[in-house]
Write an enzyme that holds these catalytic residues in place. Structure first.
Site, PDB file in Angstrom:
ATOM      1  N   GLY A   1      45.979  19.502  64.691  1.00 39.24           N
ATOM      2  CA  GLY A   1      46.110  18.215  64.037  1.00 39.24           C
ATOM      3  C   GLY A   1      47.490  17.597  64.031  1.00 39.24           C
ATOM      4  O   GLY A   1      47.652  16.453  63.605  1.00 39.24           O
TER       5      GLY A   1
ATOM      6  N   GLU B   1      45.080  25.761  66.883  1.00 41.55           N
ATOM      7  CA  GLU B   1      44.317  25.013  67.885  1.00 41.55           C
ATOM      8  C   GLU B   1      45.017  23.703  68.237  1.00 41.55           C
ATOM      9  O   GLU B   1      44.468  22.609  68.031  1.00 41.55           O
ATOM     10  CB  GLU B   1      42.911  24.725  67.348  1.00 41.55           C
ATOM     11  CG  GLU B   1      42.120  25.956  66.954  1.00 41.55           C
ATOM     12  CD  GLU B   1      40.869  25.608  66.156  1.00 41.55           C
ATOM     13  OE1 GLU B   1      40.603  24.398  65.967  1.00 41.55           O
ATOM     14  OE2 GLU B   1      40.177  26.532  65.710  1.00 41.55           O
ATOM     15  N   PRO B   2      46.214  23.730  68.784  1.00 45.21           N
ATOM     16  CA  PRO B   2      46.896  22.476  69.142  1.00 45.21           C
ATOM     17  C   PRO B   2      46.221  21.804  70.328  1.00 45.21           C
ATOM     18  O   PRO B   2      45.740  22.463  71.241  1.00 45.21           O
ATOM     19  CB  PRO B   2      48.305  22.939  69.498  1.00 45.21           C
ATOM     20  CG  PRO B   2      48.096  24.326  70.044  1.00 45.21           C
ATOM     21  CD  PRO B   2      46.996  24.911  69.189  1.00 45.21           C
ATOM     22  N   GLY B   3      46.208  20.487  70.306  1.00 45.20           N
ATOM     23  CA  GLY B   3      45.662  19.730  71.428  1.00 45.20           C
ATOM     24  C   GLY B   3      46.576  18.584  71.780  1.00 45.20           C
ATOM     25  O   GLY B   3      47.376  18.651  72.715  1.00 45.20           O
ATOM     26  N   ARG B   4      46.493  17.498  70.996  1.00 43.03           N
ATOM     27  CA  ARG B   4      47.270  16.296  71.243  1.00 43.03           C
ATOM     28  C   ARG B   4      48.773  16.584  71.361  1.00 43.03           C
ATOM     29  O   ARG B   4      49.460  16.037  72.219  1.00 43.03           O
ATOM     30  CB  ARG B   4      47.022  15.323  70.087  1.00 43.03           C
ATOM     31  CG  ARG B   4      47.703  13.977  70.205  1.00 43.03           C
ATOM     32  CD  ARG B   4      47.624  13.208  68.888  1.00 43.03           C
ATOM     33  NE  ARG B   4      46.317  13.277  68.267  1.00 43.03           N
ATOM     34  CZ  ARG B   4      45.319  12.434  68.509  1.00 43.03           C
ATOM     35  NH1 ARG B   4      45.501  11.439  69.352  1.00 43.03           N
ATOM     36  NH2 ARG B   4      44.155  12.559  67.896  1.00 43.03           N
TER      37      ARG B   4
ATOM     38  N   CYS C   1      33.228  -6.157  80.185  1.00 44.36           N
ATOM     39  CA  CYS C   1      32.630  -7.282  79.478  1.00 44.36           C
ATOM     40  C   CYS C   1      32.355  -6.928  78.016  1.00 44.36           C
ATOM     41  O   CYS C   1      31.207  -6.851  77.564  1.00 44.36           O
ATOM     42  CB  CYS C   1      31.343  -7.698  80.182  1.00 44.36           C
ATOM     43  SG  CYS C   1      30.753  -9.323  79.682  1.00 44.36           S
ATOM     44  N   GLU C   2      33.419  -6.670  77.280  1.00 48.19           N
ATOM     45  CA  GLU C   2      33.381  -6.388  75.845  1.00 48.19           C
ATOM     46  C   GLU C   2      34.639  -6.978  75.222  1.00 48.19           C
ATOM     47  O   GLU C   2      35.737  -6.825  75.766  1.00 48.19           O
ATOM     48  CB  GLU C   2      33.358  -4.879  75.568  1.00 48.19           C
ATOM     49  CG  GLU C   2      32.115  -4.150  76.034  1.00 48.19           C
ATOM     50  CD  GLU C   2      30.916  -4.373  75.117  1.00 48.19           C
ATOM     51  OE1 GLU C   2      31.109  -4.920  74.011  1.00 48.19           O
ATOM     52  OE2 GLU C   2      29.799  -4.001  75.533  1.00 48.19           O
TER      53      GLU C   2
ATOM     54  N   TYR D   1      42.940  12.816  75.051  1.00 50.24           N
ATOM     55  CA  TYR D   1      41.805  11.957  74.725  1.00 50.24           C
ATOM     56  C   TYR D   1      41.811  10.683  75.573  1.00 50.24           C
ATOM     57  O   TYR D   1      41.490   9.604  75.105  1.00 50.24           O
ATOM     58  CB  TYR D   1      41.795  11.623  73.224  1.00 50.24           C
ATOM     59  CG  TYR D   1      41.786  12.866  72.375  1.00 50.24           C
ATOM     60  CD1 TYR D   1      40.625  13.626  72.258  1.00 50.24           C
ATOM     61  CD2 TYR D   1      42.936  13.311  71.738  1.00 50.24           C
ATOM     62  CE1 TYR D   1      40.610  14.793  71.512  1.00 50.24           C
ATOM     63  CE2 TYR D   1      42.937  14.480  70.991  1.00 50.24           C
ATOM     64  CZ  TYR D   1      41.771  15.209  70.879  1.00 50.24           C
ATOM     65  OH  TYR D   1      41.769  16.382  70.141  1.00 50.24           O
TER      66      TYR D   1
END
Length: 419
Positions: A240, A275-278, A343-344, A372
């Site tokens: 986190g 649990e590191p990710g980012r 097209c959004e 991500y």
């Protein structure tokens, strides 16, 4: 550490000009730096030197590219997975099964069997019934599955509501006040080894206070479980830690995080799991895109690029911020909106932002896109799946090919009764 910098007035990834990658691979394209990954991985591990026994498992969901996982396996990282597919990727990348932790609120029975077949190191259980089913499957095989109970400490992480996981209303974990009774019932089952607890309160945290509050509550639970006669050998403290996306963001350093963890857990006598990710991969990658048009707008001009929300979904999903710069900045600036061709109305990367002045044909980068990013990409609007490139020094390789609409269509089928 920034391995994306201007050299001779042109942005490079390490020693490779981004314009060269764009010319040879096309745009949009994700570009990763090997040295950035290594640097962030080593900085995180160095920050834990003051912590006792510990294990670091990279959160595969942040960036599951096989080359990235192999790079981190070479740095001694295990893997935190949340699906059978991620488990297969971790094993294929060379991460030992014993170093894999299987998290996630919706594991299927098939995935539980797959993980037992692989011999993973730990299951993080999200509900009592999951533990009962796991115990039954393992007992029928003459095995005992190593497991931890994920608890929800009802702590507000102070992050975006869509990446908050530790409040009472979130779907993850079990209420911490119910954990002792559930743990006790599961520990009595054949086929399961209840060895600890797990917690994860959210992502992109820019302060340590919510984490410390959650860890203190976990420590109280730990003491209660031991007082009831349970042997606790492992505690998973999740991940986190945030990164600096916006000007003014000051995330915690790995050293400050490690100091806090060491202080809070000094009497726990367990192996701590992280649990590191980012924090490992966000700033190890950028998204390179070409300017298609600069379209006059009612207030500010619209810079229309060939990357879109299907390539980088974070802005549309979370109102996320990514720094934007020209690959060959000329010094002039202007206030503009940056948007993709999907097209959004939500296909917008920035509004009213001061950026380098650009014209059609110029290249720009969206920074801090290594986490991500490609992993959330889709083929919406029948657009190709975005490729990924890994740079090392003065060389690069395409580590995920662009997958065109024609290849995807080849996997579809029109039944005979429609022909």
């Amino acid at each position: 550490m920034d391995h994306f910098s201007l050299i001779g007035g042109e942005m490079h990834a390490e020693n490779v000009p981004l314009a060269r990658i764009a010319a040879e691979v096309g745009t949009p394209v994700y570009v990763y730096s090997t040295e950035a990954f290594r640097g962030f991985a080593r900085a995180f591990r160095d920050g834990l030197k003051q912590v006792g026994r510990h294990h670091v498992a990279f959160a595969v969901k942040a960036n599951p590219n096989l080359a990235v996982l192999r790079l981190l396996a070479n740095e001694g990282f295990g893997a935190d997975v949340v699906s059978g597919g991620e488990l297969s990727r971790a094993i294929a990348a060379g991460i030992p099964a014993k170093d894999v932790v299987f998290s996630g609120v919706g594991k299927t029975r098939k995935e539980l069997v797959q993980a037992l077949d692989a011999g993973i190191g730990q299951f993080n259980l999200e509900l009592e019934e999951e533990g009962v089913v796991l115990a039954q499957i393992a007992a029928a095989r003459g095995e005992r599955a190593p497991a931890a109970l994920r608890v929800n400490p009802d702590v507000d992480a102070g992050t975006h509501e869509k990446i908050s996981t530790g409040k009472a209303e979130n779907k993850f974990g079990l209420p911490i006040d119910q954990a002792p009774e559930i743990f006790d019932r599961l520990a009595k089952l054949d086929g399961i080894e209840m060895r600890g607890v797990a917690v994860h309160i959210g992502s992109q945290l820019l302060g340590l206070e919510p984490l410390e509050k959650a860890f203190v509550r976990v420590g109280q639970l730990l003491a209660e479980l031991r007082a009831a006669g349970h042997t606790i050998t492992h505690v998973d403290l999740g991940g986190g830690l945030g990164v600096a996306y916006r000007p003014g963001d000051v995330p915690p350093t790995p050293e400050a995080f490690g100091e806090m963890v060491a202080r809070v857990t000094r009497d726990w006598d367990v192996e701590l799991m992280f649990e590191p990710g980012r924090v490992i991969c966000a700033n190890a990658g950028v998204l390179v895109t070409e300017v298609l048009w600069v379209k006059p707008g009612a207030v500010n001009p619209w810079v229309i690029v060939d990357a879109a929300m299907n390539d980088l979904a974070r802005v549309a999903l979370y109102d996320a911020y990514h720094d934007i710069g020209a690959v060959r900045p000329g010094g002039a600036k202007f206030v503009a909106n940056v948007a993709g061709p999907v097209c959004e109305s939500s296909d917008v990367f920035a509004k009213g932002r001061e950026i380098d002045q650009v014209v059609g044909g110029d290249l720009i980068v969206l920074r801090s896109a290594g986490a991500y990013g490609a992993t959330m990409a889709s083929t919406y609007n029948s657009r190709p799946l975005v490729p990924e490139v890994l740079v090392s020094g003065d060389r690069f390789d395409v580590v995920a090919q662009r997958i065109p609409a024609e290849v995807i269509m080849a996997e579809e089928h029109v039944p005979d009764w429609l022909k």
